[in-house]
Design a protein around this motif. Structure first.
Motif, short mmCIF file in Angstrom:
data_model
loop_
_atom_site.label_atom_id
_atom_site.label_comp_id
_atom_site.label_asym_id
_atom_site.label_seq_id
_atom_site.Cartn_x
_atom_site.Cartn_y
_atom_site.Cartn_z
N TRP A 90 0.83 -1.20 0.00
CA TRP A 90 0.00 0.00 0.00
C TRP A 90 0.86 1.24 0.00
O TRP A 90 1.76 1.40 0.83
CB TRP A 90 -0.94 -0.02 1.21
N LEU A 92 0.87 5.52 -0.14
CA LEU A 92 0.00 6.63 0.24
C LEU A 92 -0.44 7.43 -0.99
O LEU A 92 0.38 7.80 -1.84
CB LEU A 92 0.72 7.56 1.22
N SER A 93 -1.73 7.67 -1.08
CA SER A 93 -2.29 8.49 -2.16
C SER A 93 -2.51 9.92 -1.69
O SER A 93 -2.19 10.88 -2.39
CB SER A 93 -3.61 7.88 -2.65
N LYS A 110 4.50 11.34 -0.59
CA LYS A 110 3.52 10.25 -0.56
C LYS A 110 3.96 9.02 -1.34
O LYS A 110 3.62 7.88 -0.97
CB LYS A 110 2.17 10.74 -1.07
N THR A 114 4.75 3.97 2.71
CA THR A 114 4.21 2.64 2.40
C THR A 114 3.66 1.96 3.65
O THR A 114 4.05 2.25 4.78
CB THR A 114 5.30 1.74 1.78
N TYR A 127 5.38 -0.12 8.20
CA TYR A 127 5.10 1.15 7.54
C TYR A 127 6.34 2.01 7.59
O TYR A 127 7.19 1.88 8.48
CB TYR A 127 3.90 1.85 8.17
N THR A 190 -8.21 0.58 -3.47
CA THR A 190 -8.11 1.72 -2.57
C THR A 190 -8.42 1.31 -1.14
O THR A 190 -9.42 0.61 -0.90
CB THR A 190 -9.07 2.85 -2.99
N TRP A 203 -4.81 5.00 0.76
CA TRP A 203 -3.73 4.21 0.18
C TRP A 203 -4.20 3.57 -1.13
O TRP A 203 -5.38 3.21 -1.27
CB TRP A 203 -3.31 3.10 1.13
N ARG A 204 -3.28 3.41 -2.06
CA ARG A 204 -3.57 2.64 -3.27
C ARG A 204 -2.70 1.38 -3.24
O ARG A 204 -1.55 1.41 -2.79
CB ARG A 204 -3.32 3.45 -4.54
#
Length: 314
Positions: A90, A92-93, A110, A114, A127, A190, A203-204
């Protein structure tokens, strides 16, 4: 010469014969009784053995049924969701605070922020903002993610210190998750995470190599030369020049191979043509040729783990 003979009166013969017959009958009866006893004992032993065998078969059958039942036991909704979350890396968006204002400290970087869910042993997540790796155990109850027992590596991150501390604060404690995956679209999944104090992290998801190739990666090391050369099979294409590197358990380099050309791609790696580098890679077995390679098995996909050495070439 006189010979003495033993004369037994004839009247005694019937009595003696009767005694002899009686003794014979007793002997036969005794043998018959012994044989019957042995037969009974053998029959009982066989019956007991049969009973034991049946009981053992029954126990084995019960154990087998328990094992099959455990295998067939459906996963909980939470476990299925954890399985899905762990299939993605993941990134960050966007990040916003409780007033829906952008969190610039995280939004500026971003692409390097992660989040990863792991299922090795206890459920844990990792993270990072691109410096230290922070981790924490987690539980998922419904849509509520709860984290505890956080740990971190201890590198100094300079300008990233503030962003790192902020991310750690947002991840800790309870938060609400919303996962959206459109299987009929190429759009990335997402994951929306709303913290207790109202901040929102969106998150994407990028499918992990292990999930993509449905296999566990093998760690290998390659030295990559700064200069690429035209591929032998296609002079219009440049091939990386790579050679295998081996290390012992202490991390000391023990051997290197010869350079060969590599016409494929390494997921996550960008070659700048200015550095000699040593890469730690994860190699995944595939069912088809993925690249045109000389002296390298082409039935593999290669994913960058990290660059462990970098040398500027003048």
């Amino acid at each position: 010469m006189l010979t003495n003979k033993l004369n037994i009166p004839s009247l005694f013969w019937p009595s003696m014969l009767a005694v002899a017959l009686a003794l014979t009958a007793c002997s036969d009866n005794s043998a018959s009784s012994d044989n019957d006893s042995k037969t009974t004992t053998n029959d009982n032993s066989a019956a007991q053995q049969s009973s034991n065998n049946e009981e053992g078969a029954s126990n084995k059958g019960a154990d087998s049924m328990e094992e099959e039942s455990a295998l067939l036991e459906p996963k909980s909704v939470e476990q299925e969701r954890i399985d899905t979350l762990s299939n993605y890396r993941w990134i960050l968006s966007k990040a916003s605070d409780s007033k829906n204002q952008p969190v610039s400290a995280l939004n500026k970087i971003k692409e390097q922020v992660t989040l990863n869910f792991n299922q090795q042993g206890n459920n844990s997540l990792n993270y990072s903002v691109g410096c230290n790796i922070m981790s924490a155990n987690f539980q998922l109850q419904g849509d509520t993610l709860s984290t505890e027992d956080s740990m971190s590596t201890k590198m100094s991150c300079g300008k990233l210190d503030a962003a790192e501390n902020l991310l750690n604060q947002l991840i800790q404690g309870d938060s609400q998750l919303k996962l959206i995956i459109n299987e009929n679209s190429d759009e990335l999944p997402t994951l929306t995470q709303v913290t207790n104090e109202g901040s929102t992290l969106t998150w994407r998801g990028k499918l992990t190599a292990q999930a993509k190739y449905n296999s566990k990666g093998e760690t290998i090391f390659w030295a990559v030369a700064a200069d690429s050369k035209p591929c032998q099979d296609n002079q219009s294409q440049l091939c990386l020049q790579v050679k295998p590197v081996s290390y012992d358990d202490s991390g000391i380099k023990t051997s290197t191979g010869d350079y060969v050309e590599f016409a494929g791609t390494i997921d996550g790696y960008e070659h700048d043509g200015k550095h000699n580098e040593v890469l730690r890679l994860q190699r995944y077995k595939t069912n088809h040729d993925t690249v045109l390679v000389d002296n390298i098995d082409s039935n593999y996909a290669y994913v960058l783990d990290t660059v462990i050495e970098k040398e500027v070439v003048n």
